[in-house]
Write an enzyme that holds these catalytic residues in place. Sequence first.
Site, PDB file in Angstrom:
ATOM      1  CE1 TYR A 156      75.040  40.889  51.339  1.00  0.00           C
ATOM      2  CE2 TYR A 156      72.910  40.145  52.167  1.00  0.00           C
ATOM      3  CZ  TYR A 156      73.702  41.113  51.577  1.00  0.00           C
ATOM      4  OH  TYR A 156      73.139  42.314  51.219  1.00  0.00           O
ATOM      5  CE  LYS A 163      71.033  44.936  51.178  1.00  0.00           C
ATOM      6  NZ  LYS A 163      70.940  46.385  50.881  1.00  0.00           N
TER       7      LYS A 163
HETATM    8  P1  NAD Z   1      78.511  50.875  46.379  1.00  0.00           P
HETATM    9  O1  NAD Z   1      79.662  50.704  47.304  1.00  0.00           O
HETATM   10  O2  NAD Z   1      78.784  51.483  45.079  1.00  0.00           O
HETATM   11  O3  NAD Z   1      77.336  51.664  47.099  1.00  0.00           O
HETATM   12  C1  NAD Z   1      77.090  51.582  48.475  1.00  0.00           C
HETATM   13  C2  NAD Z   1      76.838  52.991  48.934  1.00  0.00           C
HETATM   14  O4  NAD Z   1      76.460  53.039  50.304  1.00  0.00           O
HETATM   15  C3  NAD Z   1      78.072  53.891  48.778  1.00  0.00           C
HETATM   16  O5  NAD Z   1      77.753  54.966  47.957  1.00  0.00           O
HETATM   17  C4  NAD Z   1      78.351  54.358  50.191  1.00  0.00           C
HETATM   18  O6  NAD Z   1      78.840  55.679  50.226  1.00  0.00           O
HETATM   19  C5  NAD Z   1      76.960  54.259  50.784  1.00  0.00           C
HETATM   20  N1  NAD Z   1      76.981  54.289  52.251  1.00  0.00           N
HETATM   21  C6  NAD Z   1      77.464  53.350  53.111  1.00  0.00           C
HETATM   22  N2  NAD Z   1      77.345  53.792  54.373  1.00  0.00           N
HETATM   23  C7  NAD Z   1      76.778  55.029  54.306  1.00  0.00           C
HETATM   24  C8  NAD Z   1      76.416  56.013  55.267  1.00  0.00           C
HETATM   25  N3  NAD Z   1      76.621  55.828  56.585  1.00  0.00           N
HETATM   26  N4  NAD Z   1      75.847  57.167  54.834  1.00  0.00           N
HETATM   27  C9  NAD Z   1      75.630  57.375  53.520  1.00  0.00           C
HETATM   28  N5  NAD Z   1      75.960  56.481  52.561  1.00  0.00           N
HETATM   29  C10 NAD Z   1      76.522  55.331  52.964  1.00  0.00           C
HETATM   30  O7  NAD Z   1      77.880  49.394  46.224  1.00  0.00           O
HETATM   31  P2  NAD Z   1      76.535  48.897  45.529  1.00  0.00           P
HETATM   32  O8  NAD Z   1      76.760  47.444  45.312  1.00  0.00           O
HETATM   33  O9  NAD Z   1      76.161  49.776  44.407  1.00  0.00           O
HETATM   34  O10 NAD Z   1      75.468  49.034  46.713  1.00  0.00           O
HETATM   35  C11 NAD Z   1      74.246  49.740  46.592  1.00  0.00           C
HETATM   36  C12 NAD Z   1      73.111  48.954  47.195  1.00  0.00           C
HETATM   37  O11 NAD Z   1      72.882  47.794  46.398  1.00  0.00           O
HETATM   38  C13 NAD Z   1      73.352  48.436  48.616  1.00  0.00           C
HETATM   39  O12 NAD Z   1      72.161  48.524  49.349  1.00  0.00           O
HETATM   40  C14 NAD Z   1      73.695  46.977  48.381  1.00  0.00           C
HETATM   41  O13 NAD Z   1      73.392  46.196  49.524  1.00  0.00           O
HETATM   42  C15 NAD Z   1      72.758  46.679  47.246  1.00  0.00           C
HETATM   43  N6  NAD Z   1      73.054  45.457  46.472  1.00  0.00           N
HETATM   44  C16 NAD Z   1      74.300  45.250  45.945  1.00  0.00           C
HETATM   45  C17 NAD Z   1      74.553  44.098  45.224  1.00  0.00           C
HETATM   46  C18 NAD Z   1      75.929  43.814  44.669  1.00  0.00           C
HETATM   47  O14 NAD Z   1      76.234  42.644  44.396  1.00  0.00           O
HETATM   48  N7  NAD Z   1      76.771  44.802  44.452  1.00  0.00           N
HETATM   49  C19 NAD Z   1      73.533  43.157  45.014  1.00  0.00           C
HETATM   50  C20 NAD Z   1      72.265  43.415  45.546  1.00  0.00           C
HETATM   51  C21 NAD Z   1      72.047  44.570  46.274  1.00  0.00           C
HETATM   52  O1  0WE Z   2      74.894  44.164  50.074  1.00  0.00           O
HETATM   53  C1  0WE Z   2      75.941  43.830  49.579  1.00  0.00           C
HETATM   54  C2  0WE Z   2      77.254  44.268  50.186  1.00  0.00           C
HETATM   55  C3  0WE Z   2      77.067  45.300  51.228  1.00  0.00           C
HETATM   56  C4  0WE Z   2      78.277  45.534  52.122  1.00  0.00           C
HETATM   57  C5  0WE Z   2      79.597  45.381  51.721  1.00  0.00           C
HETATM   58  C6  0WE Z   2      80.633  45.657  52.614  1.00  0.00           C
HETATM   59  C7  0WE Z   2      82.082  45.438  52.263  1.00  0.00           C
HETATM   60  C8  0WE Z   2      82.991  46.327  53.092  1.00  0.00           C
HETATM   61  C9  0WE Z   2      78.011  45.939  53.400  1.00  0.00           C
HETATM   62  N1  0WE Z   2      79.001  46.202  54.287  1.00  0.00           N
HETATM   63  C10 0WE Z   2      80.286  46.075  53.914  1.00  0.00           C
HETATM   64  N2  0WE Z   2      81.264  46.360  54.835  1.00  0.00           N
HETATM   65  C11 0WE Z   2      82.567  46.444  54.520  1.00  0.00           C
HETATM   66  O2  0WE Z   2      83.417  46.661  55.417  1.00  0.00           O
HETATM   67  N3  0WE Z   2      75.922  42.991  48.499  1.00  0.00           N
HETATM   68  C12 0WE Z   2      74.665  42.450  48.068  1.00  0.00           C
HETATM   69  C13 0WE Z   2      77.146  42.553  47.778  1.00  0.00           C
HETATM   70  C14 0WE Z   2      77.613  41.308  48.452  1.00  0.00           C
HETATM   71  O3  0WE Z   2      78.393  41.341  49.542  1.00  0.00           O
HETATM   72  C15 0WE Z   2      78.594  40.038  49.949  1.00  0.00           C
HETATM   73  C16 0WE Z   2      77.928  39.165  49.088  1.00  0.00           C
HETATM   74  C17 0WE Z   2      77.291  39.978  48.112  1.00  0.00           C
HETATM   75  C18 0WE Z   2      76.434  39.509  46.994  1.00  0.00           C
HETATM   76  C19 0WE Z   2      79.296  39.562  51.039  1.00  0.00           C
HETATM   77  C20 0WE Z   2      79.370  38.185  51.240  1.00  0.00           C
HETATM   78  C21 0WE Z   2      78.703  37.305  50.391  1.00  0.00           C
HETATM   79  C22 0WE Z   2      77.978  37.786  49.303  1.00  0.00           C
END
Ligand code: NAD
Ligand code: 0WE
Length: 273
Positions: A156, A163
């Site tokens: 991560y 974060k």
């Molecule tokens: P997702 O890919 O569906 O959403 C991420 C969004 O970020 C996308 O809609 C993308 O278009 C947007 N984005 C990235 N760069 C951007 C930019 N320059 N301008 C505008 N939009 C931009 O994935 P998700 O998992 O739904 O992520 C949403 C949030 O939840 C993120 O902040 C992520 O860190 C957080 N989160 C995700 C998880 C997980 O495991 N999926 C867990 C905890 C927190």
């Molecule tokens: O916040 C996230 C992921 C956000 C994210 C994901 C990507 C993948 C593609 C941000 N930047 C990028 N850039 C890319 O090029 N999460 C909470 C989901 C997530 O991502 C991980 C996790 C978890 C959980 C990555 C490594 C380890 C755990």
Amino acid sequence: MGFLKGRRILIVGVANKNSIAAGIAEAMHAQGAELAFSSQNDRLKGRVEQIAEAAGSQLVHNCDVASDAEIDALLSWLTGQWDQIDGIVHAVGFAPGNELSGDYIDGTTREGFAIAHDISAYSFVALAKAARGALSDEAALLTMTYHGSTQSAPNYNTMGLAKASLEAMVRYMAASLGPTGQRVNAISAGPIRTLAASGVKDFRKLLGHASARAPLRRTVSPLEVGHAAAFLCSPLASGITGEILYVDAGFNTAAMSADEMGIEPESESRDSS
Ligand code: NAD
Ligand code: 0WE
């Protein structure tokens, strides 16, 4: 009917139907909210429009949050549609791929650090700055974070730092907006398979580890995150600001579980031997 009835809420961060922001939209729509959406670019816009339509909304506007000009354009478009804004959901995170794998010290770069913090943290306050004059007295802002902010997790890496910054920002924004009544909170979600998680190495293993340790012995869904988001952006949460609410099936509260240790939880209290 619905504890968000008549509330006008902007959702930033829908990419497709699996997005956490799509679960938030579904939950908020079910509670009577009026929703508007932004799409990162034209490539994603069709899918964002589908999510908007399913949530009873025709309001979709492009916005790359790396650009102050696009953020300003989003808010001036939105204030043309709505006189006031009752909520903003920020569900955006990004770091360059090399920042999200392998050894943290070896893999991180000055540029990757800057981009991750700009897109994943600064963009939240940038939206608040642009929206401030249009926020209603009871408006609520919400962002999405992950436990990698307070404890290290393999791969991560730089996102964990971004974060941590975002969570500190929730407290500073709460202090800034509190005197005028508006609230600012975050949800820390457990791991969910979304576009942002696809391509993350060993994500399956991470999901398995999360289920094995969590008291509920499972992961969470975008809709469960959505239910908590709807609550936090509603009058039901009028006394809550500056808070990080975990929606992770309890994972962060358990140092270890009997299941992952391969032991019987109640073996000693039972009459066996
Ligand atoms: P997702 O890919 O569906 O959403 C991420 C969004 O970020 C996308 O809609 C993308 O278009 C947007 N984005 C990235 N760069 C951007 C930019 N320059 N301008 C505008 N939009 C931009 O994935 P998700 O998992 O739904 O992520 C949403 C949030 O939840 C993120 O902040 C992520 O860190 C957080 N989160 C995700 C998880 C997980 O495991 N999926 C867990 C905890 C927190
Ligand atoms: O916040 C996230 C992921 C956000 C994210 C994901 C990507 C993948 C593609 C941000 N930047 C990028 N850039 C890319 O090029 N999460 C909470 C989901 C997530 O991502 C991980 C996790 C978890 C959980 C990555 C490594 C380890 C755990």
